[in-house]
Design an enzyme around this catalytic site. Sequence first.
Site, PDB file in Angstrom:
ATOM      1  N   ASN A   6       2.061   6.108  11.244  1.00 42.53           N
ATOM      2  CA  ASN A   6       1.713   7.262  10.415  1.00 42.53           C
ATOM      3  C   ASN A   6       0.217   7.518  10.588  1.00 42.53           C
ATOM      4  O   ASN A   6      -0.603   6.770  10.063  1.00 42.53           O
ATOM      5  CB  ASN A   6       2.054   6.946   8.945  1.00 42.53           C
ATOM      6  CG  ASN A   6       1.605   8.033   7.991  1.00 42.53           C
ATOM      7  OD1 ASN A   6       1.188   9.107   8.418  1.00 42.53           O
ATOM      8  ND2 ASN A   6       1.689   7.755   6.703  1.00 42.53           N
ATOM      9  N   LYS A  35      -1.453   9.851   9.361  1.00 42.57           N
ATOM     10  CA  LYS A  35      -2.039  10.503   8.178  1.00 42.57           C
ATOM     11  C   LYS A  35      -2.896  11.698   8.643  1.00 42.57           C
ATOM     12  O   LYS A  35      -2.550  12.333   9.644  1.00 42.57           O
ATOM     13  CB  LYS A  35      -2.805   9.492   7.333  1.00 42.57           C
ATOM     14  CG  LYS A  35      -1.936   8.254   7.024  1.00 42.57           C
ATOM     15  CD  LYS A  35      -2.486   7.348   5.976  1.00 42.57           C
ATOM     16  CE  LYS A  35      -1.524   6.181   5.767  1.00 42.57           C
ATOM     17  NZ  LYS A  35      -1.950   5.268   4.699  1.00 42.57           N
ATOM     18  N   HIS A  88       5.967   9.614   0.764  1.00 45.98           N
ATOM     19  CA  HIS A  88       4.857   8.665   0.907  1.00 45.98           C
ATOM     20  C   HIS A  88       4.081   8.603  -0.406  1.00 45.98           C
ATOM     21  O   HIS A  88       3.899   9.628  -1.076  1.00 45.98           O
ATOM     22  CB  HIS A  88       3.941   9.094   2.055  1.00 45.98           C
ATOM     23  CG  HIS A  88       2.991   8.006   2.459  1.00 45.98           C
ATOM     24  ND1 HIS A  88       1.865   7.702   1.717  1.00 45.98           N
ATOM     25  CD2 HIS A  88       3.019   7.119   3.481  1.00 45.98           C
ATOM     26  CE1 HIS A  88       1.237   6.680   2.282  1.00 45.98           C
ATOM     27  NE2 HIS A  88       1.921   6.308   3.358  1.00 45.98           N
ATOM     28  N   GLU A 137       1.043   8.465  -1.023  1.00 46.60           N
ATOM     29  CA  GLU A 137      -0.133   9.343  -1.098  1.00 46.60           C
ATOM     30  C   GLU A 137       0.280  10.742  -1.543  1.00 46.60           C
ATOM     31  O   GLU A 137      -0.490  11.439  -2.204  1.00 46.60           O
ATOM     32  CB  GLU A 137      -0.850   9.355   0.266  1.00 46.60           C
ATOM     33  CG  GLU A 137      -1.600   8.043   0.500  1.00 46.60           C
ATOM     34  CD  GLU A 137      -1.822   7.676   1.951  1.00 46.60           C
ATOM     35  OE1 GLU A 137      -1.607   8.516   2.854  1.00 46.60           O
ATOM     36  OE2 GLU A 137      -2.204   6.505   2.195  1.00 46.60           O
ATOM     37  N   GLU A 162       6.571   0.307   0.896  1.00 47.34           N
ATOM     38  CA  GLU A 162       5.114   0.260   1.012  1.00 47.34           C
ATOM     39  C   GLU A 162       4.509   0.029  -0.373  1.00 47.34           C
ATOM     40  O   GLU A 162       4.359   0.989  -1.148  1.00 47.34           O
ATOM     41  CB  GLU A 162       4.577   1.582   1.578  1.00 47.34           C
ATOM     42  CG  GLU A 162       5.068   1.894   2.973  1.00 47.34           C
ATOM     43  CD  GLU A 162       4.133   2.858   3.702  1.00 47.34           C
ATOM     44  OE1 GLU A 162       3.775   2.546   4.837  1.00 47.34           O
ATOM     45  OE2 GLU A 162       3.749   3.896   3.124  1.00 47.34           O
ATOM     46  N   GLY A 169      -3.889   0.364   3.199  1.00 46.43           N
ATOM     47  CA  GLY A 169      -5.294   0.573   3.550  1.00 46.43           C
ATOM     48  C   GLY A 169      -6.260  -0.391   2.883  1.00 46.43           C
ATOM     49  O   GLY A 169      -7.467  -0.166   2.888  1.00 46.43           O
ATOM     50  N   SER A 216      -1.048  -2.336   5.424  1.00 49.64           N
ATOM     51  CA  SER A 216      -1.971  -3.255   6.101  1.00 49.64           C
ATOM     52  C   SER A 216      -1.297  -4.122   7.166  1.00 49.64           C
ATOM     53  O   SER A 216      -1.668  -5.286   7.357  1.00 49.64           O
ATOM     54  CB  SER A 216      -2.708  -4.139   5.072  1.00 49.64           C
ATOM     55  OG  SER A 216      -3.521  -3.339   4.240  1.00 49.64           O
TER      56      SER A 216
HETATM   57  P1  13P Z   1      -2.094   1.095   6.496  1.00 48.89           P
HETATM   58  O1  13P Z   1      -1.303   0.445   7.595  1.00 48.89           O
HETATM   59  O2  13P Z   1      -3.353   1.760   6.970  1.00 48.89           O
HETATM   60  O3  13P Z   1      -2.293   0.164   5.335  1.00 48.89           O
HETATM   61  O4  13P Z   1      -1.197   2.322   5.938  1.00 48.89           O
HETATM   62  C1  13P Z   1       0.130   2.084   5.602  1.00 48.89           C
HETATM   63  C2  13P Z   1       0.793   3.380   5.353  1.00 48.89           C
HETATM   64  O5  13P Z   1       0.549   4.034   4.346  1.00 48.89           O
HETATM   65  C3  13P Z   1       1.736   3.884   6.361  1.00 48.89           C
HETATM   66  O6  13P Z   1       2.472   4.964   5.869  1.00 48.89           O
END
Ligand code: 13P
Length: 246
Positions: free
Chosen positions: A9, A11, A90, A92, A160, A166, A206
Amino acid sequence: MRRKLAAGNWKMNGSSAALAELSALAAPADCTVVICPPAPLLFRAAEIGAENSLHIGAQDCHHENGGAFTGDVSAPMIADAGASYVIVGHSERREACNERNRDVRAKAKATWAAGLTAILCIGESLEDREADNTLDIIAGQLSGSVPNGATADNLVVAYEPIWAIGTGKVPTLDQIKEVHDFIRAELTERFGATVANDISLLYGGSVKPGNAAEIFQAENVDGALVGGASLKADDFNPIIAALAAS
Ligand code: 13P
């Protein structure tokens, strides 16, 4: 057969120059590799992906097929661009765009109607984890977000934990196992063992080259949804290789 699946992803990162990373990815025969770039890159990414055994996905879609929704992208448009997956729900977007389970469910249905596979994200906050509410949250997100009619072809579930995204913080292997076993059991109760056993369950939060092999040891972890470490082929390739070796 349950698929081993490594999804990246990106983002809101990446430009047309970053698409060079796609040509440097190695997709082993027994692993599905999916890259989800920002929407403006989908069309070109799908062209490059087709030459390199990569699948392409979007990071979100609107629940309607078209109309007066300025700034939004529909599932049929994503399919038309050559993508075959869409991330829905997601954290976010659940947090920043106030997406509810019912919104995620409508988006997942839209992806299915367009012939796409939904990578449906669920996960608890740190507050939920510390209050020992993780499995209740997961159960509620699964029942509220996953539409009826799920199959191994149209659904991938990504666990997740919000506090692991992150942050460099990763749950223990036992914590990951507990949630993934629970997700498999919930899907089995609702859709039956034949369907549920074939749905790929991804861990996200992560995931890095240094911890991927350990995470993939868990029986009900079929792959990963990777953020930061999917941006560079040099980071993502070892994660894909760890999945292939698992
Ligand atoms: P990271 O791997 O940067 O922690 O992000 C995970 C994520 O949100 C994938 O959708």
